[in-house]
Design a protein around this motif. Structure first.
Motif, short mmCIF file in Angstrom:
data_model
loop_
_atom_site.label_atom_id
_atom_site.label_comp_id
_atom_site.label_asym_id
_atom_site.label_seq_id
_atom_site.Cartn_x
_atom_site.Cartn_y
_atom_site.Cartn_z
N LEU A 1 56.27 44.33 -70.87
CA LEU A 1 56.45 45.73 -71.30
C LEU A 1 57.17 45.80 -72.65
O LEU A 1 56.83 46.62 -73.51
CB LEU A 1 57.25 46.49 -70.23
N ALA A 2 58.17 44.94 -72.85
CA ALA A 2 58.85 44.93 -74.16
C ALA A 2 57.90 44.53 -75.27
O ALA A 2 57.92 45.09 -76.38
CB ALA A 2 60.05 43.96 -74.10
N SER A 3 57.04 43.55 -75.02
CA SER A 3 56.05 43.14 -76.02
C SER A 3 55.09 44.27 -76.33
O SER A 3 54.71 44.50 -77.49
CB SER A 3 55.29 41.92 -75.52
N LEU A 4 54.70 45.03 -75.31
CA LEU A 4 53.80 46.15 -75.52
C LEU A 4 54.46 47.23 -76.37
O LEU A 4 53.81 47.85 -77.24
CB LEU A 4 53.36 46.71 -74.17
N LYS A 5 55.76 47.47 -76.16
CA LYS A 5 56.47 48.45 -76.98
C LYS A 5 56.49 48.04 -78.45
O LYS A 5 56.32 48.85 -79.36
CB LYS A 5 57.90 48.62 -76.46
N ARG A 6 56.72 46.75 -78.70
CA ARG A 6 56.74 46.28 -80.08
C ARG A 6 55.38 46.45 -80.73
O ARG A 6 55.26 46.80 -81.91
CB ARG A 6 57.16 44.81 -80.12
N LEU A 7 54.31 46.20 -80.03
CA LEU A 7 52.97 46.39 -80.58
C LEU A 7 52.70 47.86 -80.90
O LEU A 7 52.11 48.20 -81.94
CB LEU A 7 51.92 45.87 -79.57
N ALA B 1 54.98 50.13 -81.64
CA ALA B 1 55.80 50.50 -82.82
C ALA B 1 55.15 50.01 -84.10
O ALA B 1 55.12 50.71 -85.12
CB ALA B 1 57.21 49.91 -82.66
N ASP B 2 54.60 48.79 -84.11
CA ASP B 2 53.94 48.26 -85.29
C ASP B 2 52.72 49.10 -85.64
O ASP B 2 52.43 49.37 -86.81
CB ASP B 2 53.56 46.81 -85.04
N LEU B 3 51.97 49.52 -84.62
CA LEU B 3 50.80 50.36 -84.85
C LEU B 3 51.21 51.71 -85.46
O LEU B 3 50.54 52.23 -86.36
CB LEU B 3 50.04 50.57 -83.54
N GLU B 4 52.32 52.28 -84.99
CA GLU B 4 52.78 53.55 -85.54
C GLU B 4 53.18 53.41 -87.02
O GLU B 4 52.91 54.28 -87.85
CB GLU B 4 53.97 54.06 -84.73
N ALA C 1 38.55 53.51 -83.02
CA ALA C 1 38.68 54.91 -82.59
C ALA C 1 39.63 55.64 -83.53
O ALA C 1 40.52 55.04 -84.13
CB ALA C 1 39.20 54.98 -81.15
N LYS C 2 39.41 56.94 -83.66
CA LYS C 2 40.25 57.74 -84.56
C LYS C 2 41.65 57.84 -83.99
O LYS C 2 41.82 58.23 -82.85
CB LYS C 2 39.64 59.14 -84.71
N PRO C 3 42.66 57.45 -84.76
CA PRO C 3 44.02 57.47 -84.22
C PRO C 3 44.51 58.89 -84.08
O PRO C 3 44.11 59.81 -84.79
CB PRO C 3 44.83 56.67 -85.24
N ALA C 4 45.42 59.08 -83.15
CA ALA C 4 46.01 60.41 -82.93
C ALA C 4 47.00 60.72 -84.05
O ALA C 4 47.56 59.82 -84.68
CB ALA C 4 46.71 60.43 -81.58
N PRO C 5 47.23 62.04 -84.37
CA PRO C 5 48.19 62.39 -85.42
C PRO C 5 49.58 61.89 -85.08
O PRO C 5 49.98 61.90 -83.91
CB PRO C 5 48.13 63.92 -85.45
N VAL C 6 50.27 61.45 -86.10
CA VAL C 6 51.61 60.91 -85.89
C VAL C 6 52.58 62.08 -85.94
O VAL C 6 52.60 62.84 -86.91
CB VAL C 6 51.96 59.87 -86.97
N PRO C 7 53.39 62.34 -84.98
CA PRO C 7 54.36 63.45 -85.01
C PRO C 7 55.46 63.17 -85.99
O PRO C 7 55.67 62.06 -86.44
CB PRO C 7 54.85 63.50 -83.56
N GLN C 8 56.18 64.27 -86.34
CA GLN C 8 57.29 64.13 -87.29
C GLN C 8 58.38 63.25 -86.72
O GLN C 8 58.91 62.38 -87.40
CB GLN C 8 57.85 65.54 -87.61
N THR C 9 58.74 63.51 -85.49
CA THR C 9 59.78 62.68 -84.84
C THR C 9 59.08 61.79 -83.84
O THR C 9 58.49 62.28 -82.86
CB THR C 9 60.79 63.57 -84.12
N PRO C 10 59.08 60.47 -84.10
CA PRO C 10 58.35 59.59 -83.16
C PRO C 10 58.96 59.64 -81.77
O PRO C 10 60.18 59.52 -81.62
CB PRO C 10 58.51 58.20 -83.78
N PRO D 1 49.14 39.75 -82.83
CA PRO D 1 49.10 40.77 -83.90
C PRO D 1 47.71 41.35 -84.05
O PRO D 1 46.72 40.68 -83.84
CB PRO D 1 49.52 39.98 -85.14
N LEU D 2 47.66 42.62 -84.42
CA LEU D 2 46.38 43.28 -84.66
C LEU D 2 45.85 42.88 -86.03
O LEU D 2 46.60 42.59 -86.97
CB LEU D 2 46.55 44.80 -84.61
N PRO D 3 44.55 42.87 -86.18
CA PRO D 3 43.98 42.55 -87.49
C PRO D 3 44.22 43.70 -88.46
O PRO D 3 44.40 44.86 -88.07
CB PRO D 3 42.49 42.37 -87.20
#
Length: 981
Positions: free
Chosen positions: A16-22, A24-27, A51-60, A81-83
């Motif tokens: 789960l911690a690894s998934l959170k880091r991924l 955050a990197d994507l954001e 796929a089209k990414p969702a809009p990034v909110p002002q406060t993550p 890591p993602l390409p």
């Protein structure tokens, strides 16, 4: 939760911690992309596949955590890591739970090869090559007789043919046709061997013997190299056969021991190396077999007494090489444990056989030195690898070799030295058995077996040295051996060995005292020795009963005490009776009974109920013997036999364990009385009771029948209801009583009746036991009846027909109308009826099915066997009208076997019983082989060559078609797994 669940939860948290880091990197990447494209009206298009990414909110905000997938039992994977967004996506996203370098799952194994494909592609090829080679041999022999081909040309043709086959093997191997390549390569190697042999002085004398030997060795090296490179085991096997045939084919008749033994050492080492390189078990085993055969052949042809030392030295070197290979390779896991154990056993057994062969040429007690060394080596092997069989082999081989040495070389002056060597071996093996089982380096049963074998061997050796050492010294050695083994049993908690020790020591004591013990002292001294042995055994039993810290089996102690008391009483009774103490024997019996009853009282008070009841039963039996002691001999046996059955009936009615034990004891006493007193001293038993079919039946047989019926009835009564105390123990006791009576009947029938009459007597007892067992629906009694029928069948096959025919001509001239063939039909019918009754009366299970197989197949075999002897009888007395009686007899056998096989096959199909059909097919195969090899042995050479060549060509062609048609399925089926290469 256990430790495994904690580890799973910990890994889940890390995932789960690894998934959170991924996430955050994507954001971050999406935020940077949004900042770069803000001046533009529309964002740039994303690559295909994203796929089209969702809009990034002002406060993550933290994204909702998805439901985790099941976590496999694998190491924690790293983050993947993602390409970059500018690159095309991967075809398949890697799993977050599998590290990037993890190996993929192995592809599924190809479908299994069917039996038809194996037969068609492999066996047809091999058989075809062999048939072609035989045809070539016959052709060259025929051509040589006709003078068609010059010898040099013949050798060149064979060599070129071998080279051509080797080339074909290499070509087909590259085409992935391994099965055909193996056959072609093997045929090429065989032809090269044949060419080298044909050029030798043994055939055409084109080259001298050393050159021919070098050529055959070169072929061996070539074949071994090809087999190692191509991983074809069949080629290695063929090369080994040629390598070990080379000394035989090129033998000059001279004694070249050093050359031969060195050749065997080098060849053995080479093939052991091949086996080690490819992890093959067959080359080492074949190397061992070839070494043994060639050594045995040399010993039979050239061995002499001055060569004993050199022969044993080479034998030790060869044995050490194979033993070391087996131990090392099995320890490293590169050889099957069972095959390594088999190699150890065969190598050590061959050395023991050689020791026996050179027995006459060893100085003094040299054999004992070799046995000590070999025993120590096998014990070391057993300790290192924790194998039980090498120590047992060491004990068994030592016993046999010492027995042979005593029979050939023992003399009175060697008694002390012989016993000293025997005690050394005894200490070695018994000490190993005790210590190895104590530290878990040997199985307990193996240790007990070793100690028991040492006890038996030591007892027999004491009998050999009896005349030299004297009876006092012999019994002293026996007493010490019993004391040592009883101490070992007490330390190691071995229980059943004590029973074997009693059974082993009692005959030695009786043989030692045969004919009177120390005539200047009398039989009273003999009784003193018997009391001493009885006191030693009783002390062991009572010590175990008194010190409850010693783990023991009270039921076994009870049986041991009862048997020892019975043997002691019977032995001393006979000795004291012959010494003139007849008026006091009743009082002596009463005194022993009182002692046993008093001892039982103390044991019962000490809460040793089973042992106390055993001594109480002994006391009751001895008390019951007070009156019969004064009666006539045969009358006592009749009374005891009847008393045993009646006592068992009362025991069943009253559910009394005491009466049950008394019934068994009385039956034992009746049998002992019959054997020791009635048969030797009662002359009335030899009188004829009646005459049946020209055979006189004496009264002695009636007394034996009474004992047999008493044993069978007592056993049946014991098992006629629920268990009195213990089902397993009572079942065992019933079997012992049944087989005691059956044994007396079988032995007496063989001694008092002709061979066929004894068979009918055995069959009558077997049918009676089987009928009662099936009526009672008793599985164990049915097994006893089936075993009796099988023993009767074995006697019919081995003695009534074969042994008697080897001793002389058939007994009568009547064919098929005689007691011998009638007994065969009766035995077969009894087996079939019993098998049918088993199927109907007993419930299904493994035991009834096994008994059916064991009854039906021997019954079917008995008829064809007895019918063959009837054919022999016919041609022996009535075959004078045939021109060639021997050939006509063989044809008669073939016709009878074929007709009977057809009848049995039809019966198997009608009954839907597969084992009978297999028997019929086997009989058909034997008949076909006999017709081809015996009946058709006079066929002309030309037809034989043509048939061999045509048949071999067709077989090879068919195998090639199989190989081509099933190429994919057969490409790798004979290749060993990669982890075995």
């Amino acid at each position: 939760m256990d430790r495994r669940d904690d580890e799973r939860i910990e890994r889940l948290g890390e995932e789960l911690a690894s998934l959170k880091r991924l996430l955050a990197d994507l954001e971050k990447r999406l935020g940077a992309l949004s900042a770069e494209s803000r001046p533009a009206a529309t964002p740039p298009p994303l690559p295909a596949g994203y796929a089209k990414p969702a809009p990034v909110p002002q406060t993550p905000q933290p994204a909702p955590q998805p439901k985790p997938a099941p976590i496999p039992d694998s190491p924690r994977p790293g983050a993947t890591p993602l390409p970059p967004l500018g690159q095309p996506p991967l075809e398949k996203a890697p799993s977050l739970l599998r590290p990037p370098g993890a190996p993929k799952a192995a592809p599924p194994h190809p479908a299994g090869v069917s039996l038809e494909q194996r037969l068609g592609a492999s066996w047809l090829n091999k058989i075809g090559i062999v048939v072609l080679l035989l045809g070539a041999v016959f052709f060259f022999q025929y051509a040589a007789q006709k003078g068609w081909i010059h010898p040099t040309l013949r050798v060149l043709i064979v060599a070129l043919g071998g080279a051509a086959l080797l080339g074909a093997g290499e070509w087909t191997l590259r085409k992935a046709m391994r099965v055909f390549a193996a056959g072609a390569t093997g045929g090429g190697i065989a032809l090269l061997y044949a060419a080298a042999y044909a050029a030798s002085p043994k055939f055409y004398a084109l080259v001298p013997t050393p050159v021919a030997f070098a050529l055959m060795c070169a072929v061996t090296v070539l074949g071994a190299a090809l087999s190692v490179r191509s991983r074809m085991l069949s080629t290695t096997v063929l090369v080994q056969i040629g390598a070990y045939l080379t000394p035989l084919l090129l033998s000059t008749g001279r004694n070249e021991q050093v050359v031969l033994m060195c050749y065997l050492l080098v060849a053995g080492a080479g093939f052991l190396a091949v086996g080690a390189i490819r992890n093959w078990s067959a080359p080492p085993l074949l190397a061992l077999a070839g070494t043994i055969l060639l050594t045995a052949g040399w010993c039979g042809a050239h061995y002499s007494a001055p060569q004993a030392a050199a022969t044993l030295a080479f034998a030790w070197a060869l044995t050490a090489m194979f033993l070391a290979y087996a131990v090392v390779m099995a320890g490293r896991g590169r050889m099957n444990v069972f095959l390594a154990l088999a190699m150890t056993v065969v190598a050590a057994g061959a050395l023991m056989e050689l020791l026996g062969f050179t027995l006459d040429d060893m100085p003094g007690h040299g054999l004992f030195v070799h046995l000590l060394a070999l025993g120590a080596a096998l014990l070391a092997v057993g300790t290192i690898r924790q194998w039980n069989i090498p120590p047992l082999l060491a004990v068994g081989g030592t016993v046999m070799l010492v027995s042979s040495w005593c029979g050939a070389h023992y003399s009175d002056p060697q008694a002390t030295a012989t016993l000293a060597c025997a005690w050394s071996l005894f200490a070695l093996f018994v000490g190993f058995a005790a210590v190895a089982t104590r530290f878990g380096r040997a199985h307990v049963h193996a240790g007990i077996a070793m100690a028991a074998a040492c006890a038996v061997a030591m007892s027999l050796l004491l009998l050999v040295t009896l005349e030299s050492m004297g009876r006092h010294a012999t019994l002293t050695h026996l007493f010490l051996m019993d004391a040592v083994l009883l101490g070992v049993c007490l330390w190691r908690r071995w229980h059943w060995l004590r029973m074997g020790l009693l059974v082993c020591s009692y005959p030695v004591i009786m043989v030692t005292m045969e004919g009177g013990f120390l005539e200047n002292i009398g039989e009273l001294a003999s009784s003193v020795w018997i009391w001493a042995f009885y006191a030693l055994l009783t002390a062991d039993v009572l010590l175990r009963a008194w010190r409850k810290s010693f783990a023991t089996r009270e039921k076994l102690d009870a049986a041991l005490a009862s048997l020892a008391t019975a043997l002691m009483f019977w032995s001393t009774y006979g000795l004291l009776l012959s010494a003139g103490y007849q008026p006091w024997m009743g009082a002596y019996t009463a005194l022993l009974a009182a002692g046993a009853i008093v001892l039982s009282v103390f044991l019962l008070r000490g809460r040793r109920a089973i042992l106390g009841n055993a001594y109480l039963a002994c006391g009751l039996v001895l008390a019951a013997l007070f009156a019969p002691i004064q009666f006539d001999r045969a009358t006592i046996t009749y009374a005891w036999a009847i008393q045993a059955a009646v006592t068992m009936l009362i025991a069943r009615r009253l559910a009394s364990r005491m009466l049950l034990a008394k019934s068994f004891a009385v039956l034992l006493l009746a049998i002992a009385h019959y054997v020791h007193l009635d048969v030797p001293y009662d002359g009335r038993l030899a009188a004829t009771m009646l005459t049946f079919a020209g055979t006189a039946v004496p009264w002695r047989l009636l007394l034996a029948a009474t004992l047999a019926v008493s044993g069978a009835v007592s056993a049946g009564l014991l098992r006629a209801g629920p268990a009195i105390e213990n089902l397993r123990a009572e079942r065992t006791l019933a079997g012992v009583m049944l087989w005691l009576g059956a044994g007396v009947w079988a032995v007496e029938a063989c001694q008092l009746l002709p061979a066929v009459g004894a068979t009918w007597a055995w069959l009558a007892l077997a049918c009676g036991v089987s009928a009662v067992a099936l009526a009672r629906r008793s599985a164990w009694a049915s097994a006893s009846g089936a075993i009796l029928i099988l023993l009767t069948t074995a006697k019919l096959l081995a003695y009534d027909t074969l042994a008697l025919r080897l001793d002389g001509p058939p007994a009568g001239v009547a064919v098929a109308v005689n007691w011998q063939f009638g007994s065969a039909l009766a035995v077969a019918g009894a087996g079939l009826l019993c098998a049918r009754a088993l199927a109907r009366r007993l419930p299904g299970g493994a035991l009834p099915a096994t008994l059916r197989h064991l009854l039906i197949l021997p019954a079917a075999g008995a008829i064809v066997w007895a019918g063959s002897f009837e054919i022999d009888r016919y041609f022996h007395f009535h075959g004078q009208s045939f021109a060639n009686v021997a050939q006509a007899r063989q044809v008669g056998y073939s016709i009878w076997w074929a007709v009977y096989a057809a009848v049995v096959l039809a019966a198997g199909f009608l009954a839907r019983y597969a084992p009978v059909r297999y028997l019929a097919l086997a009989l058909f195969a034997v008949t076909l082989g006999k017709v081809l090899l015996v009946d058709m042995s006079d066929v002309e050479a030309g037809y034989r060559i043509a048939s061999f060549v045509a048949l071999g060509g067709l077989l090879v062609g068919a195998s090639l078609l199989y190989q081509k048609y099933f190429r994919e399925a057969l490409a790798h089926w004979d290749r060993p797994p990669r982890d075995k290469l």
